[in-house]
Design an enzyme around this catalytic site. Structure first.
Site, short mmCIF file in Angstrom:
data_model
loop_
_atom_site.label_atom_id
_atom_site.label_comp_id
_atom_site.label_asym_id
_atom_site.label_seq_id
_atom_site.Cartn_x
_atom_site.Cartn_y
_atom_site.Cartn_z
N SER A 226 78.43 36.94 31.51
CA SER A 226 78.92 35.80 32.28
C SER A 226 79.19 36.12 33.75
CB SER A 226 80.18 35.27 31.61
OG SER A 226 80.80 34.27 32.36
N TRP A 227 80.18 37.00 34.02
CA TRP A 227 80.49 37.20 35.44
C TRP A 227 79.46 38.09 36.11
CZ3 TRP A 227 85.19 40.24 37.63
CH2 TRP A 227 85.33 41.50 37.05
N ASP A 228 78.72 38.89 35.33
CA ASP A 228 77.60 39.63 35.90
C ASP A 228 76.59 38.68 36.52
OD1 ASP A 228 77.45 42.75 34.54
OD2 ASP A 228 78.74 41.28 33.57
N ASP B 287 88.01 46.07 31.24
CA ASP B 287 88.29 46.25 29.82
C ASP B 287 89.30 47.34 29.50
OD1 ASP B 287 85.98 44.79 30.24
OD2 ASP B 287 84.77 45.88 28.81
N GLY C 259 87.39 41.49 32.25
CA GLY C 259 86.39 42.14 33.08
C GLY C 259 86.73 43.58 33.41
N GLN D 5 84.91 35.41 30.40
CA GLN D 5 85.11 36.42 31.45
C GLN D 5 85.64 35.73 32.72
OE1 GLN D 5 81.31 38.70 31.62
NE2 GLN D 5 82.53 40.46 31.01
N ARG E 172 83.74 56.55 28.78
CA ARG E 172 83.84 55.31 28.02
C ARG E 172 85.15 55.29 27.22
NH1 ARG E 172 80.69 51.32 29.41
NH2 ARG E 172 80.81 50.50 27.29
N TYR F 39 86.24 54.85 32.39
CA TYR F 39 86.02 53.40 32.53
C TYR F 39 87.29 52.64 32.90
CZ TYR F 39 83.21 49.31 30.90
OH TYR F 39 82.48 48.16 30.79
N GLU G 268 76.57 51.94 37.67
CA GLU G 268 77.56 50.96 37.22
C GLU G 268 78.86 51.11 38.00
OE1 GLU G 268 79.28 49.46 32.85
OE2 GLU G 268 78.10 51.32 33.03
N TYR H 190 73.06 47.13 28.45
CA TYR H 190 73.48 45.74 28.42
C TYR H 190 72.25 44.81 28.37
CZ TYR H 190 77.84 47.85 30.17
OH TYR H 190 78.97 48.62 30.34
#
Length: 447
Positions: free
Chosen positions: A38-40, A163, A161, A102, A196, A367, A410, A33
């Site tokens: 945004s929300w990160d 996904d 967020g 997000q 993923r 994920y 993560e 990444y």
């Protein structure tokens, strides 16, 4: 044993944030990444406020400077020099940002950042600088993104967020798994294919993004996906209360913006009224009595999406929100707490899964289909602390004990705590730092 475990965990977490800082913002992870998300950035600011409050303020200011004229805060602000390292990139959008958004955690984060260092915030004029942009962001969500029940609609799974959650499966089935854009998967260089989303899902993701882009990112155009998410709506309500606290703290009650017609209570009262409307709509339209949590709503069909996920537990935050009154009503708080503690979630293993263990889509590796995410543990930890549930707080707090030993992953396996996805992940480090260093019990601190 990972080498970070030999360090003090807070020092190790701070080192991750330092390594991922670009001089202007923090990337979620340097490989997978490479841009600003945004929300990160909101979660990063929440953690960074403890040791680097000026940097936490800069993080949010940098993100908000990319705000669109219509008020939206974009999902991604691209580092154009690294456009080949992530797909879809700036070339796909034909712009320096994504056209998607997000979850709106930003005002909540900004208020926590201000409260950590009010003197430094005042010197920089931080609240006066960010409040007007955050207010316009919320106006966009209440206006152009308002769905049929008055709650904001997400136009793509990436906006939620979460996904790859089962909540989006039925709606995605309506999207043809074909895209004009070649689907590149640089993410598979950093995580296994079993962790993923699959190629068919990605073709649908691209198709949706193409359709939205080609419509000029206009929100009044039907593109085949319009979902109301309980997590998204909940953090918007919390952030409305945070905006109310900001307005109360500013000398002019809101940076000179025109006052809404709210019966004379000013902008603070308007934000609290917005939060109350969101909460009432959540309770009326998203509660599922049988599952014992909140679910998503398909704005296209008007039908609930009856899948049990962590998204539906996040409204527990509202039970400890100042001014929320008797929410959730009718004993739903205790029901939510029982669901959180039950076999589908914490009762079935040591860590909080993203999808209930009772859901047929549950997969501990895939994920958002089962892995435990640190930001979800953090949200629920804030919720149960505010409710005085120290037993559940201890369970959620334990997730952060594996962050440093696993290299700040993560996300993790919900049963073993083994790290999954990429490592040295910024929000994992930031929220670990917050859990280690905060003494706050309230969801939104008082001014």
């Amino acid at each position: 044993m990972h080498k970070d475990f030999e360090e003090d965990p807070a020092d190790a977490a701070a080192r991750v944030l330092e390594a991922n800082w670009t001089g202007r913002h923090t990337v979620p992870a340097t490989g997978l990444y490479p841009h600003q998300w945004s929300w990160d950035s909101a979660f990063v600011a929440i953690g960074a406020r403890h040791r680097a409050p000026a940097r936490a303020r800069a993080e949010l200011v940098a993100l908000l400077e990319a705000q669109w004229p219509d008020g939206r805060v974009p999902q991604i602000v691209y580092d154009i020099g690294r456009d080949d390292d992530y797909a879809p990139g700036a070339g796909f959008w034909g712009a320096a940002t994504s056209g998607l958004v997000q979850p709106p955690v930003h005002a909540w984060a900004a208020w926590l950042v201000h409260c950590a260092d009010p003197a430094g915030s005042a010197r920089e004029g931080f609240l006066a600088r960010v409040y007007p942009r955050l207010a316009r962001w919320h106006e966009y969500l209440h206006g152009r993104r308002a769905g049929g029940v008055g709650l904001p609609v997400t136009k793509h799974p990436w906006e939620t967020g979460t996904d790859n959650s089962p909540l989006w499966d039925a709606a995605l089935e309506r999207v043809p798994p074909r895209a004009r854009t070649p689907v590149r998967r640089p993410d598979l260089q950093h995580a296994g294919t079993g962790e993923r989303p699959g190629s068919r899902d990605y073709r649908r993701y691209y198709r949706l993004a193409e359709t939205y882009r080609d419509a000029g990112c206009a929100d009044d155009v039907a593109i085949g996906f319009a979902l109301v998410c309980p997590l998204f709506s909940t953090v918007l309500a919390v952030s409305e209360v945070a905006l109310a606290r900001m307005a109360e703290s500013l000398p002019d009650g809101g940076c000179g913006l025109p006052l809404p017609d709210d019966g004379g209570d000013g902008r603070a009262g308007a934000h609290e009224a917005s939060a109350a409307r969101l909460i009432a709509a959540l309770d009326e339209h998203l509660w599922d009595e049988e599952l014992g949590l909140y679910v998503a709503l398909d704005d296209t069909t008007g039908e609930q999406v009856r899948r049990a996920t962590v998204n539906g537990l996040v409204p527990l935050l509202l039970a400890g929100l100042p001014g929320a009154g008797n929410h959730p009503p009718g004993g739903r708080t205790e029901r939510l707490l029982a669901t959180l503690a039950g076999p589908g979630f914490l009762g079935g293993g040591p860590y909080l899964p993203s999808t209930s263990r009772d859901d047929p889509a549950f997969d501990p590796a895939l994920y958002w289909r089962g892995p435990a995410w640190f930001n979800m543990s953090w949200l629920l930890l804030r919720a149960v602390r505010a409710l005085g549930r120290d037993d559940l707080a201890a369970r959620l707090r334990a997730h952060f004990d594996v962050a440093a030993p696993q290299g700040f992953p993560e996300y993790t396996d919900p049963d073993t705590g083994a790290g999954r996805g990429t490592r040295q992940f910024s929000w994992t480090a930031a929220l670990t730092l917050d859990v280690l260093l905060t003494n706050e019990q309230a969801v939104v601190p008082a001014p």
